[in-house]
Design an enzyme around this catalytic site. Structure first.
Site, mmCIF file in Angstrom:
data_model
loop_
_atom_site.group_PDB
_atom_site.id
_atom_site.type_symbol
_atom_site.label_atom_id
_atom_site.label_comp_id
_atom_site.label_asym_id
_atom_site.label_seq_id
_atom_site.Cartn_x
_atom_site.Cartn_y
_atom_site.Cartn_z
ATOM 1 C CG ASP A 32 0.646 8.097 -12.830
ATOM 2 O OD1 ASP A 32 -0.450 7.657 -12.426
ATOM 3 O OD2 ASP A 32 1.733 7.548 -12.544
ATOM 4 C CB ALA A 81 -0.818 10.714 -7.170
ATOM 5 C CB THR A 133 -7.991 3.616 1.853
ATOM 6 O OG1 THR A 133 -8.261 2.268 2.263
ATOM 7 C CG2 THR A 133 -6.990 4.199 2.834
ATOM 8 C CG ASP A 134 -12.058 0.418 3.742
ATOM 9 O OD1 ASP A 134 -10.865 0.278 3.400
ATOM 10 O OD2 ASP A 134 -12.905 -0.487 3.595
ATOM 11 C CD GLU A 135 -6.087 -1.016 3.855
ATOM 12 O OE1 GLU A 135 -5.082 -1.109 4.569
ATOM 13 O OE2 GLU A 135 -6.161 -1.518 2.715
ATOM 14 C CE1 TYR A 159 -2.521 3.260 0.906
ATOM 15 C CE2 TYR A 159 -3.813 1.579 2.022
ATOM 16 C CZ TYR A 159 -3.712 2.599 1.096
ATOM 17 O OH TYR A 159 -4.814 2.958 0.363
ATOM 18 C CB SER A 162 1.156 7.251 4.551
ATOM 19 O OG SER A 162 0.569 6.333 3.651
ATOM 20 C CE LYS A 198 -2.641 -3.087 -3.762
ATOM 21 N NZ LYS A 198 -3.547 -1.980 -3.944
ATOM 22 C CG LEU A 199 -6.942 -11.788 -2.541
ATOM 23 C CD1 LEU A 199 -5.940 -12.835 -2.066
ATOM 24 C CD2 LEU A 199 -8.079 -11.629 -1.537
ATOM 25 C CG ASP A 290 -2.714 -12.781 9.204
ATOM 26 O OD1 ASP A 290 -2.768 -12.234 8.092
ATOM 27 O OD2 ASP A 290 -3.642 -12.721 10.040
ATOM 28 N NE ARG A 291 -1.098 -7.122 4.653
ATOM 29 C CZ ARG A 291 -2.170 -6.837 3.924
ATOM 30 N NH1 ARG A 291 -3.259 -6.370 4.476
ATOM 31 N NH2 ARG A 291 -2.142 -7.030 2.616
ATOM 32 N N PRO A 292 1.741 -8.850 9.367
ATOM 33 C CG PRO A 292 4.006 -8.349 9.628
ATOM 34 C CD PRO A 292 3.006 -8.809 8.612
#
Length: 352
Positions: A32, A81, A133-135, A159, A162, A198-199, A290-292
């Site tokens: 790390d 990572a 990630t699912d994003e 994000y 990438s 994070k939220l 809101d977030r862009p």
């Protein structure tokens, strides 16, 4: 087995290491860089175990990686990572390109050369497990649609773009060079040791300090929530039993609107740590711009991993979020230490 884990001081990586050391006889080398989100305090319970070791290395550093890999001789690599916060990627995408794309490429090349030199038996059993990630799939338009392993990629943020790139690199190294890779894409994780940008941890800590609880837009965005220790079990299951060349989606079967999540946390805090004036924590909820490019809905179809590897989450959102809130209430000093003055839960990613 010997597991080399990159990003093992991070939120998900540390959960994986704790799981392996506490529930198996396997050996772990944690690599790390120790950025702001990597913290060795998350591994205090295993740091003195003889099967665990740590080296501070940037995955973009070829020489350091080669030395670590040659010394440890891993059977399985689990690559966690990554820079992982969407809002930070909006403010500063360069770090995400460097770590998530260049770093993944660098690691793939180091591991490919190591793997090619292995004897035939060890070579046949080797695995490179890339955690994503699912994003990468972008936004779900329908209210009942789910992300599957064949959903086309349509990333929305620096994000997620990438991470999509790193997924493609890993699959290309399998297709072109034969490196035995596996990819997993997970839904939103939550649980102990989560950095407070994070939220969920941000809402918990802001609420306890009487600060505003920022909710983006109208709060109707939907996420599928996965308890981090369930995810750790799933990742170990995939790394040790998954089929080379395959992708597995990992989800918690817990779709919740962001505003639901915030209100649930508020209700738990009302019960577990009521305010001195008896005012409900929900009174602190504040709607912000809101977030862009904010995706409206993510939801995972985790049928494949359930059917092929017999994994299912053990925690419901209700049990997991209660455990999470209780953990933060009992570990506020950890939260104060990991923020280290560098981040005070301010709003990030407001540039358009």
């Amino acid at each position: 087995m010997k597991y080399l884990i990159t990003g093992g001081a991070g939120f998900i990586g540390s959960a994986v290491i704790r799981y392996i050391i506490n529930h198996t006889q396997d050996e772990v080398l944690n690599i790390d860089k120790l950025t702001y989100a990597g913290n060795l305090e998350s591994l205090i319970e295993v740091e003195n175990n003889t099967r665990y070791s740590f080296q501070q290395i940037d995955i973009c550093d070829t020489a350091a990686l080669e030395q670590a890999v040659a010394g440890f001789q891993p059977d399985i690599v689990m690559h966690l990572a990554a820079e992982s916060h969407v809002d930070r990627s909006i403010d500063g995408p360069a770090a995400f390109i460097q770590t998530n794309i260049v770093g993944t490429y660098t690691l793939l090349e180091v591991i490919r050369k190591y793997w090619m030199a292995l004897n035939s038996d060890k070579k046949a059993d080797f695995r490179f497990h890339h955690i994503s990630t699912d994003e990468v799939y972008g936004d779900l338009e329908g209210t009942t649609d789910l992300f599957t392993e064949t959903t086309p990629y349509a990333p929305s943020s620096p994000y997620s773009a990438s991470k999509a790139s790193s997924d493609h690199l890993v699959r290309a190294w399998y297709r072109t060079y034969g490196l035995p890779t596996i990819v997993t894409n997970c839904s939103n994780n939550y649980g102990p040791y989560h950095f407070p940008e994070k939220l969920i941890p941000l809402v918990i800590l802001n609420a306890l300090e009487g600060k505003a609880l920022p909710v983006y837009g109208n709060g109707q965005q939907i996420r599928d929530w996965l308890y981090v220790e369930d995810h750790a079990r799933a990742l170990y299951c995939v790394a040790s039993q998954g089929k080379v060349g395959e992708t597995y989606n990992i989800g918690g079967h817990n779709e919740k609107q962001n505003i639901e999540v915030v209100k649930t946390i508020c209700a738990l805090l009302d019960e577990l740590r009521p305010r001195a004036d008896q005012t409900a924590y929900a009174s602190l909820i504040t709607y912000v711009t809101d977030r862009p490019g904010h995706d409206l809905r993510y939801a995972i179809d985790a049928a494949k991993i359930a059917k092929e590897l017999n994994w299912k989450p053990q925690e419901t959102f209700e049990t997991g979020i209660r455990k999470t809130v209780e953990w933060y209430l009992n570990n506020l000093q950890w939260c104060r230490r990991v923020q280290d003055g560098s981040y005070q839960r301010e709003r990030l990613g407001v540039q358009s």
